[in-house]
Design a protein around this motif. Structure first.
Motif, PDB file in Angstrom:
ATOM      1  N   VAL A 116       7.876  20.791 -52.371  1.00  0.00           N
ATOM      2  CA  VAL A 116       6.708  20.425 -51.576  1.00  0.00           C
ATOM      3  C   VAL A 116       7.110  19.655 -50.326  1.00  0.00           C
ATOM      4  O   VAL A 116       6.609  19.917 -49.221  1.00  0.00           O
ATOM      5  N   LEU A 117       8.026  18.715 -50.450  1.00  0.00           N
ATOM      6  CA  LEU A 117       8.460  17.945 -49.285  1.00  0.00           C
ATOM      7  C   LEU A 117       9.133  18.842 -48.248  1.00  0.00           C
ATOM      8  O   LEU A 117       8.996  18.626 -47.043  1.00  0.00           O
ATOM      9  N   ASP A 118       9.849  19.857 -48.696  1.00  0.00           N
ATOM     10  CA  ASP A 118      10.493  20.779 -47.757  1.00  0.00           C
ATOM     11  C   ASP A 118       9.477  21.666 -47.039  1.00  0.00           C
ATOM     12  O   ASP A 118       9.681  22.025 -45.872  1.00  0.00           O
ATOM     13  N   ARG A 119       8.409  22.032 -47.728  1.00  0.00           N
ATOM     14  CA  ARG A 119       7.433  22.966 -47.149  1.00  0.00           C
ATOM     15  C   ARG A 119       6.266  22.264 -46.441  1.00  0.00           C
ATOM     16  O   ARG A 119       5.499  22.923 -45.741  1.00  0.00           O
ATOM     17  N   ALA A 120       6.105  20.957 -46.650  1.00  0.00           N
ATOM     18  CA  ALA A 120       4.936  20.252 -46.128  1.00  0.00           C
ATOM     19  C   ALA A 120       5.012  20.072 -44.612  1.00  0.00           C
ATOM     20  O   ALA A 120       6.069  19.757 -44.055  1.00  0.00           O
ATOM     21  N   ARG A 121       3.881  20.273 -43.949  1.00  0.00           N
ATOM     22  CA  ARG A 121       3.749  20.061 -42.512  1.00  0.00           C
ATOM     23  C   ARG A 121       2.447  19.310 -42.245  1.00  0.00           C
ATOM     24  O   ARG A 121       1.469  19.459 -42.970  1.00  0.00           O
ATOM     25  N   VAL A 122       2.439  18.519 -41.168  1.00  0.00           N
ATOM     26  CA  VAL A 122       1.244  17.784 -40.751  1.00  0.00           C
ATOM     27  C   VAL A 122       0.833  18.299 -39.384  1.00  0.00           C
ATOM     28  O   VAL A 122       1.656  18.352 -38.457  1.00  0.00           O
ATOM     29  N   LEU A 123      -0.429  18.680 -39.244  1.00  0.00           N
ATOM     30  CA  LEU A 123      -0.950  19.185 -37.975  1.00  0.00           C
ATOM     31  C   LEU A 123      -2.060  18.249 -37.509  1.00  0.00           C
ATOM     32  O   LEU A 123      -3.120  18.168 -38.126  1.00  0.00           O
ATOM     33  N   HIS A 124      -1.794  17.510 -36.434  1.00  0.00           N
ATOM     34  CA  HIS A 124      -2.757  16.554 -35.892  1.00  0.00           C
ATOM     35  C   HIS A 124      -3.521  17.214 -34.748  1.00  0.00           C
ATOM     36  O   HIS A 124      -2.918  17.695 -33.779  1.00  0.00           O
ATOM     37  N   LEU A 125      -4.845  17.253 -34.863  1.00  0.00           N
ATOM     38  CA  LEU A 125      -5.695  17.904 -33.868  1.00  0.00           C
ATOM     39  C   LEU A 125      -6.710  16.900 -33.333  1.00  0.00           C
ATOM     40  O   LEU A 125      -7.898  16.943 -33.665  1.00  0.00           O
ATOM     41  N   PRO A 126      -6.283  15.955 -32.508  1.00  0.00           N
ATOM     42  CA  PRO A 126      -7.207  14.922 -32.020  1.00  0.00           C
ATOM     43  C   PRO A 126      -8.313  15.509 -31.161  1.00  0.00           C
ATOM     44  O   PRO A 126      -8.090  16.401 -30.349  1.00  0.00           O
ATOM     45  N   ASP A 136      -8.527  22.363 -22.819  1.00  0.00           N
ATOM     46  CA  ASP A 136      -7.913  22.706 -21.535  1.00  0.00           C
ATOM     47  C   ASP A 136      -6.495  23.230 -21.743  1.00  0.00           C
ATOM     48  O   ASP A 136      -6.058  24.169 -21.070  1.00  0.00           O
ATOM     49  N   LEU A 137      -5.780  22.612 -22.695  1.00  0.00           N
ATOM     50  CA  LEU A 137      -4.433  23.095 -23.005  1.00  0.00           C
ATOM     51  C   LEU A 137      -4.502  24.480 -23.629  1.00  0.00           C
ATOM     52  O   LEU A 137      -3.729  25.382 -23.259  1.00  0.00           O
ATOM     53  N   LEU A 138      -5.440  24.671 -24.574  1.00  0.00           N
ATOM     54  CA  LEU A 138      -5.576  25.985 -25.195  1.00  0.00           C
ATOM     55  C   LEU A 138      -5.927  27.042 -24.149  1.00  0.00           C
ATOM     56  O   LEU A 138      -5.400  28.151 -24.172  1.00  0.00           O
ATOM     57  N   ALA A 139      -6.826  26.680 -23.233  1.00  0.00           N
ATOM     58  CA  ALA A 139      -7.216  27.628 -22.187  1.00  0.00           C
ATOM     59  C   ALA A 139      -6.030  27.975 -21.294  1.00  0.00           C
ATOM     60  O   ALA A 139      -5.844  29.132 -20.897  1.00  0.00           O
ATOM     61  N   ASP A 143      -4.403  31.649 -20.737  1.00  0.00           N
ATOM     62  CA  ASP A 143      -4.287  32.282 -19.417  1.00  0.00           C
ATOM     63  C   ASP A 143      -3.016  33.110 -19.288  1.00  0.00           C
ATOM     64  O   ASP A 143      -2.917  33.966 -18.404  1.00  0.00           O
ATOM     65  N   PHE A 144      -2.048  32.868 -20.170  1.00  0.00           N
ATOM     66  CA  PHE A 144      -0.830  33.676 -20.148  1.00  0.00           C
ATOM     67  C   PHE A 144      -1.051  35.053 -20.766  1.00  0.00           C
ATOM     68  O   PHE A 144      -0.244  35.961 -20.554  1.00  0.00           O
ATOM     69  N   VAL A 145      -2.116  35.214 -21.552  1.00  0.00           N
ATOM     70  CA  VAL A 145      -2.303  36.482 -22.270  1.00  0.00           C
ATOM     71  C   VAL A 145      -3.601  37.199 -21.906  1.00  0.00           C
ATOM     72  O   VAL A 145      -3.820  38.319 -22.349  1.00  0.00           O
ATOM     73  N   VAL A 146      -4.461  36.553 -21.107  1.00  0.00           N
ATOM     74  CA  VAL A 146      -5.698  37.221 -20.696  1.00  0.00           C
ATOM     75  C   VAL A 146      -5.755  37.282 -19.179  1.00  0.00           C
ATOM     76  O   VAL A 146      -5.119  36.485 -18.475  1.00  0.00           O
ATOM     77  N   GLY A 151      -9.038  31.940 -19.521  1.00  0.00           N
ATOM     78  CA  GLY A 151      -8.597  31.237 -20.715  1.00  0.00           C
ATOM     79  C   GLY A 151      -9.710  30.483 -21.418  1.00  0.00           C
ATOM     80  O   GLY A 151      -9.829  30.542 -22.651  1.00  0.00           O
ATOM     81  N   HIS A 152     -10.542  29.758 -20.666  1.00  0.00           N
ATOM     82  CA  HIS A 152     -11.637  28.999 -21.282  1.00  0.00           C
ATOM     83  C   HIS A 152     -12.617  29.938 -21.990  1.00  0.00           C
ATOM     84  O   HIS A 152     -13.087  29.641 -23.104  1.00  0.00           O
ATOM     85  N   ARG A 153     -12.927  31.041 -21.347  1.00  0.00           N
ATOM     86  CA  ARG A 153     -13.841  32.014 -21.957  1.00  0.00           C
ATOM     87  C   ARG A 153     -13.225  32.602 -23.231  1.00  0.00           C
ATOM     88  O   ARG A 153     -13.905  32.816 -24.229  1.00  0.00           O
ATOM     89  N   ALA A 154     -11.912  32.850 -23.202  1.00  0.00           N
ATOM     90  CA  ALA A 154     -11.230  33.393 -24.373  1.00  0.00           C
ATOM     91  C   ALA A 154     -11.258  32.393 -25.536  1.00  0.00           C
ATOM     92  O   ALA A 154     -11.517  32.763 -26.684  1.00  0.00           O
ATOM     93  N   VAL A 155     -11.000  31.109 -25.233  1.00  0.00           N
ATOM     94  CA  VAL A 155     -11.035  30.087 -26.274  1.00  0.00           C
ATOM     95  C   VAL A 155     -12.433  29.990 -26.890  1.00  0.00           C
ATOM     96  O   VAL A 155     -12.584  29.899 -28.109  1.00  0.00           O
ATOM     97  N   SER A 156     -13.458  30.027 -26.063  1.00  0.00           N
ATOM     98  CA  SER A 156     -14.835  29.957 -26.579  1.00  0.00           C
ATOM     99  C   SER A 156     -15.155  31.145 -27.465  1.00  0.00           C
ATOM    100  O   SER A 156     -15.779  30.998 -28.521  1.00  0.00           O
TER     101      SER A 156
END
Length: 303
Positions: A116-126, A136-139, A143-146, A151-156
């Motif tokens: 479990v310790l080897d496979r465990a990950r923490v994902l912080h999404l403030p 804004d970062l996601l958008a 923007d690299f793929v749309v 980008g903002h429209r794609a994220v929404s």
């Protein structure tokens, strides 16, 4: 994640012990995600660890166990760094890291603790449920793929899709994500060397182009074998008039009738009897009708 490995499917509220989200990656590995609004040393971490322990028997060689949260409280703030140092075989640098790692060690059965310790990950999404400056970062990444800096429209569009699916305990694949973007007016840039969505868009464009060429051939009979200067003959709804003799039946039947009933067929006949024309018309018909999708075409063989 290794380079070139991408998420290709999300499933929500699954039957897995860690049941919030299951992520499937392009190389077949999975990440089992426990999603929490706040994560502290109490109930959120206890529930997550219970699910992880029950998940252990099903883990593949590269599968991950993830806890994701918007707000990390107390020792949990240092859990990601503590786990990274543990995986690297390094001692904890601070008391905060030691206390964070102890949150897991003290609560895990000894027989599964190391795994479990080897496979465990923490994902912080403030800020993921608030105004979300991270969008804004996601958008910017999208923007690299749309196309056309949408980008903002794609994220929404994707956020709406995932919220609906999470509420209905459903899932979707990268094909569905590209379809959702297309339906919202966002164009995914085709690139055979890009991420999976861009490769998929490239393949879809190629298939659409091929379908267009097939459709353009509908009703066309090449007469060049009779004379080099003879133009092709074009017959409207040629496939609708093609008839075949079916083994075991006394009278001939329209080809289209059997095309809609049979997924596979073998067409036999004398040279010049129209076998190649029939197969080309079948391909043109399947390419131009929504009820004959390209993923499950009629498979025909000519002898």
């Amino acid at each position: 994640m290794p380079a070139g490995v991408w998420p290709v499917r999300l499933d929500f509220e699954t039957s897995d012990p860690t049941d919030d989200i299951r992520v499937t990656f392009s190389d077949g590995r999975h990440a089992y995600v426990s999603a929490k609004r706040k994560i502290d040393r109490g109930r959120p971490i206890e529930e997550t660890l219970t699910g992880w322990v029950e998940q252990v028997p099903t883990l593949g060689p590269d599968d991950l166990l993830v806890i994701a949260g918007e707000e990390l409280i107390g020792p949990v703030k240092h859990l990601d760094r503590a786990l990274r140092r543990h995986r690297a075989g390094l001692p904890m640098e601070t008391g905060d890291e030691s206390r964070a790692l102890a949150l897991l060690i003290d609560r895990l059965p000894s027989q599964v603790r190391r795994l479990v310790l080897d496979r465990a990950r923490v994902l912080h999404l403030p800020g993921s449920t608030g105004p979300a400056p991270h969008r804004d970062l996601l958008a910017a990444l999208m923007d690299f793929v749309v196309a056309d800096t949408q980008g903002h429209r794609a994220v929404s569009a994707l956020t709406d899709l995932f919220h609906r699916q999470a509420g209905a305990a459903l899932g979707s694949s990268v094909e569905d994500w590209v379809a959702a973007l297309t339906a919202s007016g966002v164009t995914v840039l085709p690139d055979q060397g890009g991420p999976v969505a861009m490769r998929l868009a490239s393949r879809r464009n190629a298939v659409d182009s091929y379908r267009t060429r097939l459709t353009a051939e509908a009703g066309r009979i090449d007469l060049s074998l009779l004379a080099d200067d003879l133009p092709p003959l074009v017959v409207d709804d040629l496939i609708g008039g093609l008839r075949i003799d079916v083994e075991g039946e006394r009278t001939s039947s329209f080809l289209l009738q059997y095309l809609r009933r049979w997924r596979r067929m073998l067409i036999v006949g004398q040279p010049g009897s129209g076998k190649s024309v029939a197969v080309r018309e079948i391909a043109a018909h399947c390419a131009s009708h929504a009820e004959a999708p390209p993923r499950s075409p009629c498979r025909c063989r000519v002898c």
